[in-house]
Design a protein around this motif. Sequence first.
Motif, mmCIF file in Angstrom:
data_model
loop_
_atom_site.group_PDB
_atom_site.id
_atom_site.type_symbol
_atom_site.label_atom_id
_atom_site.label_comp_id
_atom_site.label_asym_id
_atom_site.label_seq_id
_atom_site.Cartn_x
_atom_site.Cartn_y
_atom_site.Cartn_z
ATOM 1 N N GLU A 1 -3.579 15.663 4.799
ATOM 2 C CA GLU A 1 -4.234 14.756 3.856
ATOM 3 C C GLU A 1 -3.239 13.698 3.396
ATOM 4 O O GLU A 1 -2.136 14.014 2.979
ATOM 5 N N GLU A 2 -3.626 12.434 3.524
ATOM 6 C CA GLU A 2 -2.777 11.357 3.014
ATOM 7 C C GLU A 2 -3.522 10.709 1.874
ATOM 8 O O GLU A 2 -4.637 10.233 2.056
ATOM 9 N N GLU A 3 -2.940 10.707 0.710
ATOM 10 C CA GLU A 3 -3.636 10.102 -0.415
ATOM 11 C C GLU A 3 -3.093 8.698 -0.629
ATOM 12 O O GLU A 3 -1.883 8.489 -0.688
ATOM 13 N N ILE A 4 -4.003 7.753 -0.733
ATOM 14 C CA ILE A 4 -3.590 6.384 -1.028
ATOM 15 C C ILE A 4 -3.543 6.246 -2.540
ATOM 16 O O ILE A 4 -4.477 6.650 -3.235
ATOM 17 N N LYS B 1 1.171 5.583 0.279
ATOM 18 C CA LYS B 1 0.507 6.844 0.633
ATOM 19 C C LYS B 1 1.438 7.988 0.278
ATOM 20 O O LYS B 1 2.653 7.855 0.411
ATOM 21 N N SER C 1 0.869 -1.167 0.000
ATOM 22 C CA SER C 1 0.000 0.000 0.000
ATOM 23 C C SER C 1 0.909 1.221 0.000
ATOM 24 O O SER C 1 2.011 1.192 0.563
ATOM 25 N N THR D 1 5.212 6.966 1.317
ATOM 26 C CA THR D 1 5.404 5.861 2.256
ATOM 27 C C THR D 1 4.874 4.589 1.608
ATOM 28 O O THR D 1 3.760 4.588 1.096
ATOM 29 N N THR E 1 2.077 12.335 0.810
ATOM 30 C CA THR E 1 1.665 13.628 1.360
ATOM 31 C C THR E 1 2.507 14.691 0.658
ATOM 32 O O THR E 1 3.604 14.399 0.169
#
Length: 439
Positions: free
Chosen positions: A272-275, A224, A222, A314, A226
């Motif tokens: 805001e963390e975008e996947i 993420k 996965s 990440t 920022t």
Amino acid sequence: VRVTTPMVVSCNEPRREVSVNQITTHKQIDRTFMFDKVFGPTSQQKDLYDQVVSPIITEALEGYTWTIFAYGQTGTGKTYTMEGEGRKEKVILRCRPLIEDEVRVTTPMVVSCNEPRREVSVNQITTHKQIDRTFMFDKVFGPTSQQKDLYDQVVSPIITEALEGYTWTIFAYGQTGTGKTYTMEGEGRKEKNGEFHKDAGVIPRAVQQIFDILVAQNAEYSMKVTFLELYNEEITDLLAPDDNSKFCDDKSKKPIALMDDGKGTVFVRGLEEEIVCTADEIYKILEKGSAKKHTAETLLNKQSNRSHSIFSITVQIKECTAEGVELIKCGKLNLVDLAGSENILRSGGREGRAREAGEINKSLLTLGRVINALVEHSGHVPYRDSKLTRLLRDSLGGKTKTCIIATVSPSVHCLEETLGTLDYAFRAKSIQNRPEVNQ
Ligand code: ADP
Ligand code: MG
């Protein structure tokens, strides 16, 4: 540790003794050995160095020949002891070519790069002054080097390591107009044939490489991202959803704050963390972020050269060991486009710019001081003195790795700033990786 392996060796450092004990119904082992020195599991590289190696070096320099052997079973720390994971930072110097306007007026060049020797020289000999200084770096990229060269030689190995579970931070440091943004973001993205535009920078190439590796490994992962900007010690989330409210209206901004979790880890509340699942998604995010940067610039009448921008990726990768144990590896990459380093020297305290200049100074000066404190092994590392260093605390010294790409212009008109950048970067070259200093 995870499977709670029992320990059978105990060290008594003051008595210089090591004991091996195991008492079961089948066997009874209880042996003690004595050595000239004993270093137990909590001893540090520096302890062994100071107590054992340092006196040897002194003797060697007095004309003796010394040989140090590392002997032991594979996996017990021979290489860790001899080489260590020592210098976890790289300092790269990049000198851009003269840009069109400079070429038109035939600007003299005062910087020369010797790439194979990893040296940069600054020369100016006039009747008034005589400057002739040479600096050495981990790598040097001269005016004819391409984005791809820097990427392949410097960034690509960093990405591979990050995906093995390390945190890496890459800073672009330098005077405004020397190519920090060109290096980090670049100009132009993908071409139709899937190749990168020759001016595409580190971020899009890194994103692509990360996906290429994950796909090749058939990994379960996965990811993420920022993207934030630090301006005047205030954080702007470049990925916050547009709520159609005016950006310049303070009340409409999301409350973003830098928080400490009490265990020394700093995080940004409300960020805001975008996947993301594909490279294209990241390109869209980047564009959104850059657009927001520009809107903010226009609305707040600020200049991008006065803010730091931090793009972080990440990646968590699920892995199975041979024994079928599931492991999560976490890799992180911070890509930091710092404020123009000229702000470090000038206070520029006119027309309400005073605070702003002060805050930029604070961040860049603190970054410099943190670097110096790490270089000098001083007890107090002033991470807390600026938001930039608080944010990046985990990435300076400690257990993570740092790459500084210092950018300079070859022009005679930038000579003073160029020397400033070279001094700063050269000094950063000797940050040693060392255990966190408690404070
Ligand atoms: P900074 O972000 O440090 O203020 P920029 O990245 O905006 O500087 O670069 C200033 C100008 O110089 C831009 O027009 C950019 O295209 C050009 N430039 C910078 N570095 C290079 C390079 N290595 N090769 C070609 N052009 C460059
Ligand atoms: Mg820039």
